[in-house]
Design a protein around this motif. Structure first.
Motif, PDB file in Angstrom:
ATOM      1  N   VAL A  40     -27.555  61.269  -9.791  1.00  0.00           N
ATOM      2  CA  VAL A  40     -27.955  62.076  -8.636  1.00  0.00           C
ATOM      3  C   VAL A  40     -27.316  61.525  -7.361  1.00  0.00           C
ATOM      4  N   LEU A  41     -27.316  60.204  -7.203  1.00  0.00           N
ATOM      5  CA  LEU A  41     -26.704  59.604  -6.015  1.00  0.00           C
ATOM      6  C   LEU A  41     -25.198  59.850  -5.959  1.00  0.00           C
ATOM      7  N   LEU A  42     -24.515  59.698  -7.086  1.00  0.00           N
ATOM      8  CA  LEU A  42     -23.073  59.942  -7.116  1.00  0.00           C
ATOM      9  C   LEU A  42     -22.762  61.414  -6.851  1.00  0.00           C
ATOM     10  N   ARG A  43     -23.552  62.299  -7.427  1.00  0.00           N
ATOM     11  CA  ARG A  43     -23.330  63.736  -7.217  1.00  0.00           C
ATOM     12  C   ARG A  43     -23.563  64.100  -5.747  1.00  0.00           C
ATOM     13  N   GLY A  44     -24.616  63.543  -5.147  1.00  0.00           N
ATOM     14  CA  GLY A  44     -24.884  63.824  -3.735  1.00  0.00           C
ATOM     15  C   GLY A  44     -23.771  63.321  -2.836  1.00  0.00           C
ATOM     16  N   ALA A  45     -23.269  62.123  -3.115  1.00  0.00           N
ATOM     17  CA  ALA A  45     -22.159  61.586  -2.315  1.00  0.00           C
ATOM     18  C   ALA A  45     -20.906  62.420  -2.512  1.00  0.00           C
ATOM     19  N   ALA A  46     -20.665  62.885  -3.742  1.00  0.00           N
ATOM     20  CA  ALA A  46     -19.487  63.712  -4.006  1.00  0.00           C
ATOM     21  C   ALA A  46     -19.603  65.062  -3.300  1.00  0.00           C
ATOM     22  N   LEU A  47     -20.785  65.651  -3.302  1.00  0.00           N
ATOM     23  CA  LEU A  47     -20.973  66.925  -2.594  1.00  0.00           C
ATOM     24  C   LEU A  47     -20.774  66.746  -1.092  1.00  0.00           C
ATOM     25  N   LEU A  48     -21.263  65.659  -0.547  1.00  0.00           N
ATOM     26  CA  LEU A  48     -21.098  65.388   0.877  1.00  0.00           C
ATOM     27  C   LEU A  48     -19.622  65.201   1.228  1.00  0.00           C
ATOM     28  N   LEU A  49     -18.914  64.422   0.418  1.00  0.00           N
ATOM     29  CA  LEU A  49     -17.489  64.218   0.655  1.00  0.00           C
ATOM     30  C   LEU A  49     -16.710  65.518   0.484  1.00  0.00           C
ATOM     31  N   ALA A  50     -17.070  66.311  -0.509  1.00  0.00           N
ATOM     32  CA  ALA A  50     -16.377  67.582  -0.748  1.00  0.00           C
ATOM     33  C   ALA A  50     -16.591  68.544   0.422  1.00  0.00           C
ATOM     34  N   ARG A  51     -17.762  68.518   1.024  1.00  0.00           N
ATOM     35  CA  ARG A  51     -18.030  69.413   2.150  1.00  0.00           C
ATOM     36  C   ARG A  51     -17.137  69.074   3.340  1.00  0.00           C
ATOM     37  N   TYR A  52     -16.933  67.782   3.619  1.00  0.00           N
ATOM     38  CA  TYR A  52     -16.171  67.382   4.807  1.00  0.00           C
ATOM     39  C   TYR A  52     -14.663  67.325   4.577  1.00  0.00           C
ATOM     40  N   THR A  53     -14.225  67.159   3.342  1.00  0.00           N
ATOM     41  CA  THR A  53     -12.791  67.027   3.083  1.00  0.00           C
ATOM     42  C   THR A  53     -12.192  68.224   2.380  1.00  0.00           C
ATOM     43  N   ARG A  54     -12.998  69.157   1.942  1.00  0.00           N
ATOM     44  CA  ARG A  54     -12.563  70.351   1.209  1.00  0.00           C
ATOM     45  C   ARG A  54     -11.906  70.000  -0.124  1.00  0.00           C
ATOM     46  N   LEU A  55     -12.239  68.840  -0.665  1.00  0.00           N
ATOM     47  CA  LEU A  55     -11.808  68.484  -2.015  1.00  0.00           C
ATOM     48  C   LEU A  55     -12.717  69.194  -3.011  1.00  0.00           C
ATOM     49  N   PRO A  56     -12.232  69.426  -4.222  1.00  0.00           N
ATOM     50  CA  PRO A  56     -13.158  69.912  -5.251  1.00  0.00           C
ATOM     51  C   PRO A  56     -14.175  68.814  -5.569  1.00  0.00           C
ATOM     52  N   VAL A  57     -15.321  69.218  -6.066  1.00  0.00           N
ATOM     53  CA  VAL A  57     -16.397  68.244  -6.307  1.00  0.00           C
ATOM     54  C   VAL A  57     -15.958  67.181  -7.311  1.00  0.00           C
ATOM     55  N   GLY A  58     -15.211  67.576  -8.330  1.00  0.00           N
ATOM     56  CA  GLY A  58     -14.720  66.594  -9.309  1.00  0.00           C
ATOM     57  C   GLY A  58     -13.781  65.572  -8.677  1.00  0.00           C
ATOM     58  N   GLY A  59     -12.914  66.038  -7.802  1.00  0.00           N
ATOM     59  CA  GLY A  59     -12.015  65.117  -7.108  1.00  0.00           C
ATOM     60  C   GLY A  59     -12.760  64.198  -6.165  1.00  0.00           C
ATOM     61  N   ALA A  60     -13.759  64.743  -5.477  1.00  0.00           N
ATOM     62  CA  ALA A  60     -14.574  63.914  -4.582  1.00  0.00           C
ATOM     63  C   ALA A  60     -15.350  62.873  -5.372  1.00  0.00           C
ATOM     64  N   LEU A  61     -15.839  63.260  -6.564  1.00  0.00           N
ATOM     65  CA  LEU A  61     -16.549  62.300  -7.414  1.00  0.00           C
ATOM     66  C   LEU A  61     -15.609  61.177  -7.861  1.00  0.00           C
ATOM     67  N   ALA A  62     -14.374  61.528  -8.188  1.00  0.00           N
ATOM     68  CA  ALA A  62     -13.387  60.506  -8.573  1.00  0.00           C
ATOM     69  C   ALA A  62     -13.112  59.554  -7.413  1.00  0.00           C
ATOM     70  N   VAL A  63     -13.016  60.089  -6.201  1.00  0.00           N
ATOM     71  CA  VAL A  63     -12.786  59.245  -5.019  1.00  0.00           C
ATOM     72  C   VAL A  63     -13.973  58.307  -4.808  1.00  0.00           C
ATOM     73  N   LEU A  67     -13.840  54.290  -5.030  1.00  0.00           N
ATOM     74  CA  LEU A  67     -14.276  53.504  -3.881  1.00  0.00           C
ATOM     75  C   LEU A  67     -15.327  52.470  -4.284  1.00  0.00           C
ATOM     76  N   LEU A  68     -16.290  52.865  -5.101  1.00  0.00           N
ATOM     77  CA  LEU A  68     -17.323  51.922  -5.554  1.00  0.00           C
ATOM     78  C   LEU A  68     -16.736  50.806  -6.412  1.00  0.00           C
ATOM     79  N   VAL A  69     -15.823  51.160  -7.314  1.00  0.00           N
ATOM     80  CA  VAL A  69     -15.184  50.148  -8.158  1.00  0.00           C
ATOM     81  C   VAL A  69     -14.374  49.186  -7.295  1.00  0.00           C
ATOM     82  N   SER A  70     -13.671  49.718  -6.293  1.00  0.00           N
ATOM     83  CA  SER A  70     -12.888  48.864  -5.399  1.00  0.00           C
ATOM     84  C   SER A  70     -13.779  47.910  -4.607  1.00  0.00           C
ATOM     85  N   VAL A  71     -14.904  48.406  -4.122  1.00  0.00           N
ATOM     86  CA  VAL A  71     -15.832  47.552  -3.374  1.00  0.00           C
ATOM     87  C   VAL A  71     -16.389  46.456  -4.280  1.00  0.00           C
ATOM     88  N   CYS A  72     -16.767  46.807  -5.512  1.00  0.00           N
ATOM     89  CA  CYS A  72     -17.296  45.796  -6.439  1.00  0.00           C
ATOM     90  C   CYS A  72     -16.244  44.746  -6.787  1.00  0.00           C
TER      91      CYS A  72
END
Length: 131
Positions: A40-63, A67-72
């Motif tokens: 749910v958290l990943l989906r919400g973040a992907a929807l938020l990113l998709a809204r502001y960047t006009r990426l598809p939701v799948g692409g936003a989820l990949a981003v 990003l999370l893997v890079s931070v870890c």
């Protein structure tokens, strides 16, 4: 017994069996809950990113996942050596205190010797580094 009493007894037995099953499988239930919460958290973040960047939701989820893997990985790279050195110091301190406890002739020394004997370790056993 009337039929309503038998039905109530059946519901009670089903509730007790369900509670016992959930209690027994509590680790699995918690793991499933954590997975749903993460999704749910990943989906919400992907929807938020998709809204502001006009990426598809799948692409936003990949981003978001990249990003999370890079931070870890960055966290592990930056703080990892410190955690390892502090862990080694902790192991050495524990070994030092166990050695003192073994030499003590009091109650705790006897308990330590009995525990070591139960594990098959002699009192003259020298601690080795296994890391």
């Amino acid at each position: 017994m009337p039929a309503t009493d038998m039905r109530g007894l059946g519901w009670l037995l089903a509730a007790v069996a369900t509670a016992a099953l959930l209690w027994t499988l509590s680790d699995v239930v918690m793991l499933v809950f954590a997975a749903i919460l993460l999704a749910v958290l990943l989906r919400g973040a992907a929807l938020l990113l998709a809204r502001y960047t006009r990426l598809p939701v799948g692409g936003a989820l990949a981003v978001i996942i990249l990003l999370l893997v890079s931070v870890c990985c960055g966290f592990g790279w930056y703080f990892g050596p410190r955690f390892v050195s502090e862990g080694q110091q902790l192991i050495l301190q524990i070994q030092h205190y166990v050695g003192h406890l073994q030499q003590d002739q009091g109650f705790w020394g006897q308990m330590a010797r009995r525990a070591m004997a139960a594990k098959g370790i002699s009192p003259s056993h020298r601690w080795r580094r296994n890391y």
